[in-house]
Design a protein around this motif. Sequence first.
Motif, PDB file in Angstrom:
ATOM      1  N   GLN A 147       5.211   6.282  11.039  1.00  0.00           N
ATOM      2  CA  GLN A 147       4.786   5.068  11.739  1.00  0.00           C
ATOM      3  C   GLN A 147       3.270   5.022  11.883  1.00  0.00           C
ATOM      4  O   GLN A 147       2.642   3.985  11.668  1.00  0.00           O
ATOM      5  CB  GLN A 147       5.443   5.000  13.121  1.00  0.00           C
ATOM      6  N   LEU A 148       2.669   6.156  12.234  1.00  0.00           N
ATOM      7  CA  LEU A 148       1.217   6.205  12.363  1.00  0.00           C
ATOM      8  C   LEU A 148       0.536   5.959  11.026  1.00  0.00           C
ATOM      9  O   LEU A 148      -0.495   5.285  10.945  1.00  0.00           O
ATOM     10  CB  LEU A 148       0.781   7.554  12.927  1.00  0.00           C
ATOM     11  N   ALA A 149       1.103   6.498   9.955  1.00  0.00           N
ATOM     12  CA  ALA A 149       0.521   6.290   8.633  1.00  0.00           C
ATOM     13  C   ALA A 149       0.573   4.812   8.252  1.00  0.00           C
ATOM     14  O   ALA A 149      -0.407   4.256   7.752  1.00  0.00           O
ATOM     15  CB  ALA A 149       1.271   7.135   7.596  1.00  0.00           C
ATOM     16  N   VAL A 150       1.705   4.176   8.498  1.00  0.00           N
ATOM     17  CA  VAL A 150       1.851   2.762   8.148  1.00  0.00           C
ATOM     18  C   VAL A 150       0.945   1.890   9.008  1.00  0.00           C
ATOM     19  O   VAL A 150       0.382   0.905   8.549  1.00  0.00           O
ATOM     20  CB  VAL A 150       3.320   2.329   8.295  1.00  0.00           C
ATOM     21  N   ALA A 151       0.764   2.282  10.268  1.00  0.00           N
ATOM     22  CA  ALA A 151      -0.076   1.510  11.173  1.00  0.00           C
ATOM     23  C   ALA A 151      -1.564   1.772  10.964  1.00  0.00           C
ATOM     24  O   ALA A 151      -2.403   1.148  11.612  1.00  0.00           O
ATOM     25  CB  ALA A 151       0.298   1.823  12.615  1.00  0.00           C
ATOM     26  N   ARG A 152      -1.898   2.719  10.077  1.00  0.00           N
ATOM     27  CA  ARG A 152      -3.292   3.087   9.792  1.00  0.00           C
ATOM     28  C   ARG A 152      -4.010   3.590  11.042  1.00  0.00           C
ATOM     29  O   ARG A 152      -5.206   3.409  11.210  1.00  0.00           O
ATOM     30  CB  ARG A 152      -4.074   1.894   9.236  1.00  0.00           C
ATOM     31  N   LEU A 153      -3.268   4.233  11.932  1.00  0.00           N
ATOM     32  CA  LEU A 153      -3.868   4.698  13.169  1.00  0.00           C
ATOM     33  C   LEU A 153      -4.377   6.124  13.069  1.00  0.00           C
ATOM     34  O   LEU A 153      -5.379   6.482  13.663  1.00  0.00           O
ATOM     35  CB  LEU A 153      -2.842   4.620  14.309  1.00  0.00           C
ATOM     36  N   SER A 154      -3.665   6.980  12.334  1.00  0.00           N
ATOM     37  CA  SER A 154      -4.009   8.402  12.333  1.00  0.00           C
ATOM     38  C   SER A 154      -3.625   9.034  11.015  1.00  0.00           C
ATOM     39  O   SER A 154      -2.890  10.003  10.966  1.00  0.00           O
ATOM     40  CB  SER A 154      -3.299   9.105  13.493  1.00  0.00           C
ATOM     41  N   ARG A 210       0.856  -1.194   0.000  1.00  0.00           N
ATOM     42  CA  ARG A 210       0.000   0.000   0.000  1.00  0.00           C
ATOM     43  C   ARG A 210       0.885   1.235   0.000  1.00  0.00           C
ATOM     44  O   ARG A 210       1.613   1.494   0.967  1.00  0.00           O
ATOM     45  CB  ARG A 210      -0.933  -0.009   1.208  1.00  0.00           C
ATOM     46  N   LEU A 211       0.831   2.015  -1.091  1.00  0.00           N
ATOM     47  CA  LEU A 211       1.637   3.227  -1.224  1.00  0.00           C
ATOM     48  C   LEU A 211       0.850   4.396  -0.638  1.00  0.00           C
ATOM     49  O   LEU A 211      -0.168   4.813  -1.185  1.00  0.00           O
ATOM     50  CB  LEU A 211       1.955   3.477  -2.700  1.00  0.00           C
ATOM     51  N   LEU A 212       1.315   4.903   0.480  1.00  0.00           N
ATOM     52  CA  LEU A 212       0.608   5.954   1.202  1.00  0.00           C
ATOM     53  C   LEU A 212       1.068   7.340   0.735  1.00  0.00           C
ATOM     54  O   LEU A 212       2.127   7.478   0.129  1.00  0.00           O
ATOM     55  CB  LEU A 212       0.852   5.786   2.699  1.00  0.00           C
ATOM     56  N   PRO A 213       0.257   8.371   0.991  1.00  0.00           N
ATOM     57  CA  PRO A 213       0.631   9.720   0.556  1.00  0.00           C
ATOM     58  C   PRO A 213       1.982  10.141   1.127  1.00  0.00           C
ATOM     59  O   PRO A 213       2.286   9.875   2.290  1.00  0.00           O
ATOM     60  CB  PRO A 213      -0.502  10.599   1.109  1.00  0.00           C
ATOM     61  N   PRO A 214       2.803  10.804   0.322  1.00  0.00           N
ATOM     62  CA  PRO A 214       4.128  11.241   0.801  1.00  0.00           C
ATOM     63  C   PRO A 214       4.020  12.262   1.924  1.00  0.00           C
ATOM     64  O   PRO A 214       3.050  13.019   2.012  1.00  0.00           O
ATOM     65  CB  PRO A 214       4.762  11.872  -0.444  1.00  0.00           C
TER      66      PRO A 214
END
Length: 294
Positions: free
Chosen positions: A261-268, A240-244
């Motif tokens: 880390q929060l972005a990768v963990a889908r927490l915030s 999953r490529l998340l926004p830069p």
Amino acid sequence: MTSAWLPTATCTPEACATGAGPAAGAARAVLRLTAGTAVVAAGILLAPAAALLGTRPRHRLTASWCRAVLRAFGVRVTVVGAPPGRPVPRAAAGPGELVVANHVSWLDIPLIAAVLPGRMLAKSEIRRWPVLGPVAARGGTLFVERDRLRTLPGTVAAMSGALRAGSRVVVFPEGSTWCGRGQGRFRPAAFQAALDAGAVVRPVRLSYGPTGAAAFVGDDPLALSLWRVATAARLTAEIRLLPPLVPGPRTDRRALARSAQLAVARLSANRPSPSVHQCVNSSPADASSVRTPS
């Protein structure tokens, strides 16, 4: 003896590399293992010639090879997010991109390189491996002496130089593999390289199903992990490529590490650190689901 400051995971092969799901037949597993080994060997043999190519053709060749490795092992891949060919927003002062991902398995390396080929950061022990070590070095791998803290500034400087030169640098900032059911803390050192170079940070989330088949944790022997992957009947991998993340003028490496880390963990995903800006693409994220990304 392992240094006390080195990151370690609570995952163990006994607890995490279980529940591998449906198993393929022995004949198919042997065929996959043979095919995967052959594809890896072919890549090693071709590496010296590939090193003579320009960056773009070398990256295309690397991506094709990694797709072939995943296909040979029977891994179905789903890519979610901006297609890799789409231009990536850049910070004003630096053209490079720091890719940071959670770390689950040895499969992470071909999975990322199949979509976002670049220069990997790896532990220095790999440089001393026969055959693979010289190939990795020739391919532009950056090495870190994990048990020698005093060498870390030099590693950060090398990463920063690569980013300034326009390279994509790929890092697993947890510093150790986790099975995917849990996640380690993102260490901030690599993010200092992005700040020094003025580069954007691209968080990437990797996940596998069934998790136990892909997990390569603790003192798990590589041969046993290869066999688990080869015997898995329906092993899937999602990248999953998340926004830069574009660092702000007052961003520090710890804040940037926390945001990634929060972005990768889908927490915030919608609440980044106040000094870090998420750069969202103007069009919706695309997704594809195929055996390997095209």
